[in-house]
Design a protein around this motif. Sequence first.
Motif, mmCIF file in Angstrom:
data_model
loop_
_atom_site.group_PDB
_atom_site.id
_atom_site.type_symbol
_atom_site.label_atom_id
_atom_site.label_comp_id
_atom_site.label_asym_id
_atom_site.label_seq_id
_atom_site.Cartn_x
_atom_site.Cartn_y
_atom_site.Cartn_z
ATOM 1 N N GLN A 198 0.821 -1.361 -0.172
ATOM 2 C CA GLN A 198 -0.028 0.210 0.041
ATOM 3 C C GLN A 198 0.798 1.162 -0.040
ATOM 4 N N ASN A 199 1.938 1.226 0.747
ATOM 5 C CA ASN A 199 2.875 2.598 0.746
ATOM 6 C C ASN A 199 3.860 2.519 0.063
ATOM 7 N N ASP A 200 4.025 1.600 -1.031
ATOM 8 C CA ASP A 200 5.249 1.593 -1.823
ATOM 9 C C ASP A 200 4.562 2.949 -3.183
ATOM 10 N N PRO A 201 5.690 3.813 -3.387
ATOM 11 C CA PRO A 201 5.094 4.895 -4.303
ATOM 12 C C PRO A 201 4.830 4.512 -5.701
ATOM 13 N N GLU A 202 5.775 3.570 -6.105
ATOM 14 C CA GLU A 202 5.602 3.158 -7.498
ATOM 15 C C GLU A 202 4.231 2.461 -7.765
ATOM 16 N N LEU A 203 3.853 1.236 -6.746
ATOM 17 C CA LEU A 203 2.711 0.658 -7.149
ATOM 18 C C LEU A 203 1.421 1.530 -6.770
ATOM 19 N N SER A 204 1.906 2.391 -5.525
ATOM 20 C CA SER A 204 0.459 3.154 -5.371
ATOM 21 C C SER A 204 0.134 4.012 -6.422
ATOM 22 N N GLN A 205 0.646 4.418 -7.485
ATOM 23 C CA GLN A 205 0.482 5.212 -8.644
ATOM 24 C C GLN A 205 -0.558 4.641 -9.543
ATOM 25 N N SER A 206 -0.786 3.181 -9.357
ATOM 26 C CA SER A 206 -1.598 2.505 -10.190
ATOM 27 C C SER A 206 -2.803 1.957 -9.231
ATOM 28 N N VAL A 207 -2.387 1.624 -8.097
ATOM 29 C CA VAL A 207 -3.416 0.977 -7.229
ATOM 30 C C VAL A 207 -4.309 2.067 -6.292
ATOM 31 N N GLY A 208 -3.438 3.104 -5.732
ATOM 32 C CA GLY A 208 -3.772 3.572 -4.816
ATOM 33 C C GLY A 208 -3.838 3.117 -3.418
ATOM 34 N N SER A 209 -4.709 3.261 -2.733
ATOM 35 C CA SER A 209 -4.802 2.623 -1.494
ATOM 36 C C SER A 209 -5.591 1.209 -1.319
ATOM 37 N N LYS A 210 -5.809 0.705 -2.693
ATOM 38 C CA LYS A 210 -7.013 -0.318 -2.858
ATOM 39 C C LYS A 210 -5.853 -1.698 -2.709
ATOM 40 N N VAL A 211 -5.289 -1.969 -1.530
ATOM 41 C CA VAL A 211 -4.646 -3.085 -0.973
ATOM 42 C C VAL A 211 -5.365 -3.673 0.112
ATOM 43 N N PHE A 212 -6.077 -4.751 0.132
ATOM 44 C CA PHE A 212 -7.119 -5.081 1.218
ATOM 45 C C PHE A 212 -6.217 -6.454 1.652
ATOM 46 N N ARG A 213 -6.847 -6.666 2.781
ATOM 47 C CA ARG A 213 -6.441 -7.781 3.822
ATOM 48 C C ARG A 213 -7.653 -8.606 3.836
ATOM 49 N N TYR A 214 -7.020 -10.052 3.504
ATOM 50 C CA TYR A 214 -8.393 -11.197 3.425
ATOM 51 C C TYR A 214 -9.638 -10.895 2.604
ATOM 52 N N VAL A 215 -10.306 -9.894 2.395
ATOM 53 C CA VAL A 215 -11.541 -9.571 1.648
ATOM 54 C C VAL A 215 -11.590 -8.185 1.049
ATOM 55 N N VAL A 216 -11.921 -8.403 -0.284
ATOM 56 C CA VAL A 216 -12.069 -6.987 -1.384
ATOM 57 C C VAL A 216 -13.432 -6.589 -0.794
ATOM 58 N N PRO A 217 -13.578 -5.496 -0.527
ATOM 59 C CA PRO A 217 -14.940 -4.859 -0.286
ATOM 60 C C PRO A 217 -15.797 -4.751 -1.422
ATOM 61 N N VAL A 218 -17.220 -5.092 -1.486
ATOM 62 C CA VAL A 218 -17.920 -5.286 -2.374
ATOM 63 C C VAL A 218 -17.930 -3.925 -3.380
ATOM 64 N N GLN A 219 -17.800 -2.867 -2.628
ATOM 65 C CA GLN A 219 -17.741 -1.543 -3.590
ATOM 66 C C GLN A 219 -16.506 -1.528 -4.452
ATOM 67 N N PHE A 220 -15.572 -2.167 -4.107
ATOM 68 C CA PHE A 220 -14.334 -2.097 -4.907
ATOM 69 C C PHE A 220 -14.063 -3.267 -5.953
ATOM 70 N N GLU A 221 -15.124 -4.137 -6.082
ATOM 71 C CA GLU A 221 -14.938 -5.614 -6.726
ATOM 72 C C GLU A 221 -14.609 -5.098 -8.349
ATOM 73 N N GLU A 222 -15.091 -3.992 -8.906
ATOM 74 C CA GLU A 222 -15.024 -3.685 -10.244
ATOM 75 C C GLU A 222 -14.260 -2.292 -10.251
ATOM 76 N N GLN A 223 -13.599 -2.046 -9.358
ATOM 77 C CA GLN A 223 -12.759 -0.765 -9.266
ATOM 78 C C GLN A 223 -11.007 -1.193 -9.443
ATOM 79 N N TRP A 224 -10.901 -1.698 -10.762
ATOM 80 C CA TRP A 224 -9.537 -2.287 -11.195
ATOM 81 C C TRP A 224 -8.547 -1.105 -11.105
#
Length: 119
Positions: free
Chosen positions: A13-39
């Motif tokens: 989540q805190n890696d500057p390069e990866l967060s440019q693409s993913v932002g804060s959408k790094v989840f633990r165990y479960v992906v919340p339903v509201q993010f399931e199509e926010q690739w």
Amino acid sequence: MKIIDRTVQLALQNDPELSQSVGSKVFRYVVPVQFEEQWPFIRVASLNNIDTQYADDKATDSTITIQVDVWDKDPDPLIPEVDRIMKSLDFKRVSAYPEYNEKKGEVRMIMRYETIKNL
């Protein structure tokens, strides 16, 4: 027993390069339903945590397996970034395979990593 999946989540989540693409959408165990199509997004889950070394009848080391799933229409650019971060945390990749969801047109790249940690 050492729990490190939260550490992995924060490193991704805190890696500057990866967060440019993913932002804060790094989840633990479960992906919340509201993010399931926010690739793209990533999920981290601990799969195994086994004591593997002993001294004086006490566990001294654990082998830990973490699964990192990357969801996107094309996850290929993100995979080397995840791999780089996991290797910086002393993990080695033990498997990687894609799963295509035809209904959503998304790819889930499933990657498993292992490390040995002193207790």
